[in-house]
Design an enzyme around this catalytic site. Structure first.
Site, short mmCIF file in Angstrom:
data_model
loop_
_atom_site.label_atom_id
_atom_site.label_comp_id
_atom_site.label_asym_id
_atom_site.label_seq_id
_atom_site.Cartn_x
_atom_site.Cartn_y
_atom_site.Cartn_z
N GLU A 191 -4.41 -9.67 2.91
CA GLU A 191 -5.60 -9.10 4.16
C GLU A 191 -6.63 -9.75 4.34
O GLU A 191 -7.22 -10.73 5.52
CB GLU A 191 -5.30 -7.28 4.11
N GLU A 220 0.86 -1.10 0.16
CA GLU A 220 -0.18 0.34 -0.29
C GLU A 220 0.68 1.67 -0.24
O GLU A 220 0.60 2.50 -0.71
CB GLU A 220 -0.76 -0.14 1.03
#
Length: 239
Positions: A113, A93
């Protein structure tokens, strides 16, 4: 990345954003194993067991280190990610939040995730679905599958892939090319591209952009054409 690291990084980004003498940043990991493997899950598990964590969701507002790089939407200065090894979860990210990504051949990217009962809440869900075709992004987001550097390059997520031994030199060349450009022009371009990405073209033309207002009235806007006419390298002042 634990909470202390987020706080320390926020100070770095504050300094970078405020210092007019800093025109470009390079973000890299220490060592050769990874760029960043994301959130410190052991710390998260401990805080969950203590009842001090609170629910995790999108964004970091109200948490240590806010605004983190992934939410500094007004950062007009360019940021280059130099990725060696793993860029996983929050590490990926961070890279997605950068403007240019240079990767070594051994780089690996993933947003795992969902396999951990989490979401890519530092912008991974939003940025990957904007930077890739929809079904391609969903394929990675819904499975947590990884992609190697070459695949990331083929998909347009990475600007260049080089041998690990050439990573520093390649990144330095990208930085040098950025620094050949007028800093106000670079910031105006980034700001306008970011702010207008999802606007109709006619609306994008009609908008006013603060960094473009500064560039168009700057000394550098005069220096560039003058230097070209005089057949010399321009001397940028950033004002």
């Amino acid at each position: 990345m634990d909470l202390r690291m987020h706080e320390e990084l926020a100070e770095v980004w504050d300094d970078f954003q405020a210092d007019d003498d800093l025109w470009v940043a390079v973000l890299s990991g220490a060592g050769t194993r990874s760029f960043s493997v994301g959130q410190d899950l052991k710390e998260a598990a401990r805080r969950n067991s203590e009842g001090t964590a609170g629910p995790a969701t999108f964004g970091s507002r109200g948490k240590p280190g806010w605004p983190r790089l992934t939410e500094r939407f007004d950062l007009a200065k360019p940021v280059v990610a130099k990725v060696r090894g793993f860029a996983m979860g929050g590490g990926f990210e961070l890279a997605l939040a950068c403007d240019i990504i240079i990767a070594s051949e051994d780089a690996v990217f993933a947003l795992p995730e969902a396999r951990l009962g989490l979401v890519a809440g530092a912008g991974g869900v939003f940025r990957l679905s904007r930077q890739l075709p929809w079904k391609t992004a969903m394929g990675y987001l819904l499975t947590g599958r990884s992609m190697d550097a070459q695949r990331a390059y083929e998909l347009g997520l990475v600007n260049e892939v080089v041998a690990a031994d050439d990573l520093d030199a390649c990144t330095d060349q990208w930085v040098a090319d950025i620094l050949r450009c007028a800093p106000l022009s670079v910031r105006a371009v980034k700001e306008a591209a970011t702010a207008s990405a999802h606007l109709p073209l006619e609306t994008a033309f009609a908008m006013r952009y603060p960094w473009e207002e500064r560039r168009m009235h700057s000394r550098d806007a005069v220096e560039g054409p003058r230097a070209f006419a005089e057949k010399r390298a321009p001397e940028w002042e950033g004002r």
